[in-house]
Structures are given as C-alpha cells and as structure tokens.
Design a protein around this motif. Sequence first.
Motif, PDB file in Angstrom:
ATOM      1  N   ASP A  51       0.805  -1.218   0.000  1.00  0.00           N
ATOM      2  CA  ASP A  51       0.000   0.000   0.000  1.00  0.00           C
ATOM      3  C   ASP A  51       0.841   1.272   0.000  1.00  0.00           C
ATOM      4  OD1 ASP A  51       0.988  -0.384   2.526  1.00  0.00           O
ATOM      5  OD2 ASP A  51      -0.851   0.201   3.570  1.00  0.00           O
ATOM      6  N   VAL A  52       2.143   1.127  -0.166  1.00  0.00           N
ATOM      7  CA  VAL A  52       3.041   2.292  -0.242  1.00  0.00           C
ATOM      8  C   VAL A  52       3.583   2.372  -1.667  1.00  0.00           C
ATOM      9  CG1 VAL A  52       5.143   3.375   0.623  1.00  0.00           C
ATOM     10  CG2 VAL A  52       3.670   2.092   2.188  1.00  0.00           C
ATOM     11  N   LYS A  53       3.410   3.492  -2.311  1.00  0.00           N
ATOM     12  CA  LYS A  53       3.882   3.657  -3.676  1.00  0.00           C
ATOM     13  C   LYS A  53       5.405   3.577  -3.738  1.00  0.00           C
ATOM     14  CE  LYS A  53      -0.053   6.429  -5.217  1.00  0.00           C
ATOM     15  NZ  LYS A  53      -0.495   7.713  -5.815  1.00  0.00           N
ATOM     16  N   PRO A  54       5.953   3.031  -4.827  1.00  0.00           N
ATOM     17  CA  PRO A  54       7.406   2.858  -4.921  1.00  0.00           C
ATOM     18  C   PRO A  54       8.203   4.135  -4.664  1.00  0.00           C
ATOM     19  CG  PRO A  54       6.331   1.634  -6.663  1.00  0.00           C
ATOM     20  CD  PRO A  54       5.263   2.424  -5.982  1.00  0.00           C
ATOM     21  N   LYS A  55       7.739   5.267  -5.193  1.00  0.00           N
ATOM     22  CA  LYS A  55       8.468   6.512  -4.973  1.00  0.00           C
ATOM     23  C   LYS A  55       8.492   6.876  -3.504  1.00  0.00           C
ATOM     24  CE  LYS A  55       8.655  11.395  -6.303  1.00  0.00           C
ATOM     25  NZ  LYS A  55       8.016  12.485  -7.093  1.00  0.00           N
ATOM     26  N   ARG A  56       7.358   6.698  -2.834  1.00  0.00           N
ATOM     27  CA  ARG A  56       7.293   6.994  -1.400  1.00  0.00           C
ATOM     28  C   ARG A  56       8.179   6.037  -0.609  1.00  0.00           C
ATOM     29  NH1 ARG A  56       7.804   9.812   2.819  1.00  0.00           N
ATOM     30  NH2 ARG A  56       6.446   9.310   4.581  1.00  0.00           N
ATOM     31  N   TRP A  57       8.180   4.757  -0.984  1.00  0.00           N
ATOM     32  CA  TRP A  57       9.027   3.781  -0.279  1.00  0.00           C
ATOM     33  C   TRP A  57      10.507   4.127  -0.468  1.00  0.00           C
ATOM     34  CZ3 TRP A  57       8.574   1.073   3.717  1.00  0.00           C
ATOM     35  CH2 TRP A  57       9.489   0.062   4.017  1.00  0.00           C
ATOM     36  N   ALA A  58      10.873   4.572  -1.647  1.00  0.00           N
ATOM     37  CA  ALA A  58      12.258   4.986  -1.879  1.00  0.00           C
ATOM     38  C   ALA A  58      12.646   6.137  -0.960  1.00  0.00           C
ATOM     39  CB  ALA A  58      12.460   5.381  -3.336  1.00  0.00           C
ATOM     40  N   GLU A  59      11.707   7.055  -0.711  1.00  0.00           N
ATOM     41  CA  GLU A  59      11.969   8.155   0.211  1.00  0.00           C
ATOM     42  C   GLU A  59      12.094   7.649   1.646  1.00  0.00           C
ATOM     43  OE1 GLU A  59       8.578  10.583  -0.491  1.00  0.00           O
ATOM     44  OE2 GLU A  59       9.383  11.493  -2.339  1.00  0.00           O
ATOM     45  N   MET A  60      11.278   6.692   2.024  1.00  0.00           N
ATOM     46  CA  MET A  60      11.280   6.179   3.395  1.00  0.00           C
ATOM     47  C   MET A  60      12.531   5.366   3.702  1.00  0.00           C
ATOM     48  SD  MET A  60       7.225   5.124   3.494  1.00  0.00           S
ATOM     49  CE  MET A  60       7.192   4.411   5.144  1.00  0.00           C
ATOM     50  N   THR A  61      13.179   4.856   2.678  1.00  0.00           N
ATOM     51  CA  THR A  61      14.378   4.032   2.883  1.00  0.00           C
ATOM     52  C   THR A  61      15.657   4.723   2.414  1.00  0.00           C
ATOM     53  OG1 THR A  61      13.950   2.950   0.745  1.00  0.00           O
ATOM     54  CG2 THR A  61      13.104   1.850   2.726  1.00  0.00           C
ATOM     55  N   ALA A  62      15.574   5.996   2.072  1.00  0.00           N
ATOM     56  CA  ALA A  62      16.735   6.693   1.504  1.00  0.00           C
ATOM     57  C   ALA A  62      17.929   6.711   2.445  1.00  0.00           C
ATOM     58  CB  ALA A  62      16.342   8.113   1.106  1.00  0.00           C
ATOM     59  N   SER A  63      17.701   6.972   3.716  1.00  0.00           N
ATOM     60  CA  SER A  63      18.806   7.091   4.660  1.00  0.00           C
ATOM     61  C   SER A  63      19.563   5.776   4.838  1.00  0.00           C
ATOM     62  CB  SER A  63      18.300   7.608   6.005  1.00  0.00           C
ATOM     63  OG  SER A  63      19.345   7.676   6.947  1.00  0.00           O
ATOM     64  N   PRO A  64      18.908   4.652   5.163  1.00  0.00           N
ATOM     65  CA  PRO A  64      19.672   3.409   5.298  1.00  0.00           C
ATOM     66  C   PRO A  64      20.199   2.875   3.977  1.00  0.00           C
ATOM     67  CG  PRO A  64      17.334   2.981   5.567  1.00  0.00           C
ATOM     68  CD  PRO A  64      17.493   4.474   5.547  1.00  0.00           C
ATOM     69  N   ARG A  65      19.546   3.220   2.861  1.00  0.00           N
ATOM     70  CA  ARG A  65      20.049   2.745   1.569  1.00  0.00           C
ATOM     71  C   ARG A  65      21.475   3.236   1.324  1.00  0.00           C
ATOM     72  NH1 ARG A  65      15.897   3.719  -0.994  1.00  0.00           N
ATOM     73  NH2 ARG A  65      16.302   5.810  -1.758  1.00  0.00           N
ATOM     74  N   ARG A  66      21.779   4.419   1.794  1.00  0.00           N
ATOM     75  CA  ARG A  66      23.127   4.969   1.626  1.00  0.00           C
ATOM     76  C   ARG A  66      24.197   4.077   2.265  1.00  0.00           C
ATOM     77  NH1 ARG A  66      25.096  10.594   4.550  1.00  0.00           N
ATOM     78  NH2 ARG A  66      27.320  10.345   4.153  1.00  0.00           N
TER      79      ARG A  66
END
Length: 232
Positions: free
Chosen positions: A43-58
């Motif tokens: 239920d979370v759009k891919p763009k929004r999920w990318a924003e929610m995980t941006a910090s740990p993705r680094r």
Amino acid sequence: MSDPRYAIYYAPPPESALWTFGCRVLGYDAATAAPVPALGPLDVKPKRWAEMTASPRRYGFHGTLKAPFRLSGSATEDDLVAAGRAFARTQAPFPLPPLKVAALGSFVALVPDGEAPELARLSDGCVEAFDRFRAAANPAERARRQEAPLTERQTVALERWGYPYVFEDFRFHMTLTGALAEDDVAPTVEALARLYADHVGAAATEVNAVTLFVEDNPAEGFRIVDRFVFQG
C-alpha cells in the motif's frame, strides 16, 4: 572529493535469504554497489518507499560493529584488509539469533528477539581491534553525534572511540527505514514483519564473517570492499 569512510559491519552471507531480503527492502545491494528491485509494503507507492528508505540505503544492509570512520594519516585500505583477515583468524562462526521487525524510535529495524551476547562480544572486539586505524572525528562529525541526547558514558565513548553506542550501550540492529512520521511507524512495522516472515521466515543464518564497507564519497554510498570469513 572527501576522504573515504570505512566501517566494519555484519552483512549476512551473500547467498542467504536475509541478505536478499535486506537488500531488496532498501533497493540497493552493497556487494555490487547497484540498485535492486525494491520490496516494500503493497500500500506504499514505490516513490514513497524509496523516500522512506533513503537514509539506510546509503549505508547498505548491515548491522554496525565498528561505526564509520576515516583513516588516520598513516593507515591505508590494505592495512585494514590485512587487519580484517587477522581478526577473522581469531573468530569462530555462530548462529545469528532469531530476529524480529521492531520500531526503534521513529525508524524500523531488525533486532534480536532476545539477548545476543555473542553479537555484543563481536562488536566489542571490532571496536577495539580496528580503532588504531581511525582518524579522530572532525568537529562537524562530533557535533552531529552530539545532536542526540547522550549519557555521560556515551559522551566519553564518543571521545574515546568515535561512536557513543559501544560496549554497554551497544544494541545490534539492521536498519530498514529512515525516520518515519509517527503515524507511519506501526503500519510499517506490521507490513515489514509480514514481508520478513514470507521471504526469510525461520531460515537459519550464520555469523561467519565481518565485512569491510567503504564510502568513497557521500554521493555514492557505501559498498563492500572485502568479507573476512571466520577461521577460528
């Protein structure tokens, strides 16, 4: 270009379901330094999920053992690799304790479902063994660490070891999201717990290595340099 930052992390075996799950939740594989198809709540759009995980993705999927640091003037990456191999010769593999998805303040992570003394001992060993390669934190880095409320013991640790959450204050965790809005925390925990059960479940994972990560510059994020498999 800024000086590279190095870190000693626990990264699950590359063939494990846990590694695949963590990389997909973050949308990034630090072993290849490349994006991977993201796995997030339906239920979370891919763009929004990318924003929610941006910090740990680094930082890539990991559990911190020795927090990021810059090399002291005389140290080299080859020195770190040699030290990592020497350290691994003294360590024996052990099972990763069962993990659960939980909220840690405003972010979501995988944490041990109970006590994890072997992980704590491993972190203690890494903090001490690799500290001789660490340059002192610069004023901006120290100020950033001090933004969070620290106890007196944590403040002393920050000055001595460059990181406040060591030894008695170490808590193993593998971050899955950045800081979330209060209303998003509980639904995200629930959704990721379901995904974890579906994609990892009861699959056993071994702690059989520590991994050297490097961030060549902040724009690129961390990638894996070498994995030091235990031989003790």
